[in-house]
Write an enzyme that holds these catalytic residues in place. Structure first.
Site, short mmCIF file in Angstrom:
data_model
loop_
_atom_site.label_atom_id
_atom_site.label_comp_id
_atom_site.label_asym_id
_atom_site.label_seq_id
_atom_site.Cartn_x
_atom_site.Cartn_y
_atom_site.Cartn_z
N ASN A 211 0.84 -1.20 0.00
CA ASN A 211 0.00 0.00 0.00
C ASN A 211 0.88 1.25 0.00
O ASN A 211 2.10 1.17 0.01
CB ASN A 211 -0.95 -0.01 1.20
CG ASN A 211 -0.19 -0.08 2.51
OD1 ASN A 211 0.57 0.82 2.84
ND2 ASN A 211 -0.38 -1.17 3.25
N ASP A 281 -3.92 -6.20 5.10
CA ASP A 281 -4.92 -7.04 5.77
C ASP A 281 -4.83 -8.49 5.32
O ASP A 281 -5.15 -9.39 6.07
CB ASP A 281 -6.33 -6.49 5.49
CG ASP A 281 -6.57 -5.19 6.23
OD1 ASP A 281 -5.99 -5.02 7.32
OD2 ASP A 281 -7.31 -4.33 5.70
O1 C5P Z 1 -8.23 -2.52 11.40
P1 C5P Z 1 -7.39 -1.42 10.87
O2 C5P Z 1 -6.34 -1.93 9.89
O3 C5P Z 1 -8.13 -0.23 10.38
O4 C5P Z 1 -6.61 -0.91 12.16
C1 C5P Z 1 -5.56 -0.05 12.08
C2 C5P Z 1 -4.68 -0.19 13.31
O5 C5P Z 1 -4.37 -1.56 13.55
C3 C5P Z 1 -3.33 0.47 13.09
O6 C5P Z 1 -2.87 0.86 14.38
C4 C5P Z 1 -2.50 -0.66 12.52
O7 C5P Z 1 -1.11 -0.45 12.72
C5 C5P Z 1 -3.01 -1.83 13.28
N1 C5P Z 1 -2.98 -3.12 12.55
C6 C5P Z 1 -2.09 -4.12 12.93
N2 C5P Z 1 -2.10 -5.32 12.28
C7 C5P Z 1 -2.94 -5.55 11.27
C8 C5P Z 1 -3.85 -4.55 10.85
C9 C5P Z 1 -3.84 -3.34 11.50
O8 C5P Z 1 -1.30 -3.89 13.87
N3 C5P Z 1 -2.91 -6.72 10.65
#
Ligand code: C5P
Length: 402
Positions: A211, A281
């Site tokens: 990304n 993700d």
């Molecule tokens: O769920 P989302 O990706 O929106 O959440 C963002 C937060 O979760 C950020 O702090 C990101 O660094 C963390 N995150 C993580 N591991 C993932 C996905 C998001 O630590 N696999």
């Protein structure tokens, strides 16, 4: 935010420009926040606002002359420069910026600037064409290179009728940013682990899913945490940024790698975990051993969910104070609060990525920070300043007496 400048000594330098009228309010704001303020004005500034006004508001005589026997008998100019924890030139005209960049000491303000060992800040204000002119740009770059903090200018309509960048920031914003610059020491001795940048999820030996994260916010936070006295480990995906001084940086590629490094860094001892990384993700279920050839019109790559790094850290029995980030395009507050709860975070900083002027690649950011029982809006500012403000908020959550 409660702007706290108690016990701070601020030398306010006012140069000639129509924005000088805002400096009167600035003195009030700084004093309301607890600072002691002394004012120095250039000759041109005295054409726009009277020293008497500033004297009444600051509670101290205003300094205007370099060679003034009476003023020297009170607090001499070198003494005044040493007295200041921070010197703020607001408004900083194109002329004064040029003189500061050149290192001139041809009036009291520029002399004090040279002699002051404290934090140096300018709040530029000028016509938009003067602001974008090459000499001004070069002078500002030169000051930035010397560690000077540049606040603003903001864009909008100008007193001269032009529209563009060149308006001095409002007094309340300047006071807030100055307070952020004093966040030093608030994380003394704390161990901080930060994830930053994107992850790269390999498809085959030459391709990956990733990304646009630049890593700027995480790197700015690493810098701000070090300034605040913390020991910092920065777990970074691939970015084009220099490692901030005194930060231990560990480079990683994929989310699984980031998770494994994060877990071992937290096990080694961690008081605060800040997850700024834009972790992919999903990752390809399997990585092809050899480069995938283009054989058909379509190619399907099956993806599998990556583990949530911040949630994994937050679910540990020895969990540190955990800060997450959220990038949302709508219902910012609702989604942020949901993530705070679901990922068991202590704090979440939420950006509105639908705005074109902030976010991923930008040097600026704006956010709303939520924690259990509170929230704080951090208005648009350079990521370095936002980072300092966020560090202040974290420090106050960990140590409410700050
Ligand atoms: O769920 P989302 O990706 O929106 O959440 C963002 C937060 O979760 C950020 O702090 C990101 O660094 C963390 N995150 C993580 N591991 C993932 C996905 C998001 O630590 N696999």
């Amino acid at each position: 935010m409660l702007v706290n400048l108690s016990n701070k000594r601020i030398l306010l330098g006012i140069s000639g420009g129509i924005a000088a009228y805002k400096s009167a309010d600035l003195v009030r704001r700084l004093r309301d926040a607890g600072a002691e303020v002394r004012v120095v004005m250039t000759a041109a500034a005295c054409q726009f606002i009277t020293p008497l006004t500033l004297q009444a508001l600051s509670g101290h005589p205003v300094h205007t002359e370099l060679l003034d026997p009476e003023a020297e008998a009170g607090m001499g100019h070198i003494e005044l420069a040493r007295w200041a924890d921070l010197v703020l030139v607001a408004p900083a005209s194109a002329d004064v910026i040029a003189r500061l960049a050149a290192g001139l000491a041809n009036d009291l303000l520029t002399t004090l600037w040279l002699a002051c060992p404290g934090i140096k800040v300018i709040a530029p204000a000028m016509n938009q064409q003067m602001w974008v002119s090459s000499p001004t740009r070069e002078n500002v770059e030169c000051l930035l290179g010397r560690g000077v903090v540049v606040l603003g200018p903001a864009s909008g309509s100008q007193a001269c009728g032009d529209v563009g960048a060149g308006r001095m920031l409002e007094a309340v914003e300047l006071a807030r940013h100055c307070a952020g610059l004093f966040a030093t020491g608030s994380l003394a001795g704390r161990r901080v682990v930060i994830t930053a940048g994107p992850t790269r999820e390999p498809i085959d030996p030459v391709r990956y899913v990733s990304n646009h994260s630049s890593g700027k916010m995480g790197y700015a936070l690493a810098q701000a945490c070090v300034e605040a006295g913390a020991r910092v480990t920065l777990i970074s995906g691939p970015v084009h940024l220099p490692t901030p001084e005194r930060v231990q940086r560990i480079n990683v590629g994929s989310a699984l790698e980031m998770l494994s490094v994060a877990e071992s860094a937290v096990s080694d001892g961690c008081d605060i975990f800040i997850a700024t990384a834009a972790v992919a993700d999903y990752r390809p279920v399997s990585v092809a051993e050899h480069k995938i050839k283009k054989t058909g019109d379509a190619l399907t790559i099956e993806l599998v969910r990556n583990p949530d790094i911040v949630a994994t850290v937050a679910s540990r029995p020895d969990r540190p104070f955990v800060v997450g980030f959220a990038a949302e395009t709508r219902q910012v507050e609702e989604y942020a609060k949901g993530k705070l709860r679901d990922k068991r975070l202590d704090m979440i900083a939420c950006n509105d990525v639908s705005r074109a002027d902030i976010g991923f690649q930008s040097d600026d950011n704006a956010m709303v920070v939520f924690w259990d029982g509170g929230s704080q809006r951090l208005d648009k500012a350079p990521k370095t300043l936002i980072a300092r403000e966020l560090v202040s908020l974290i420090a106050r959550q960990i140590n409410p007496s700050l």
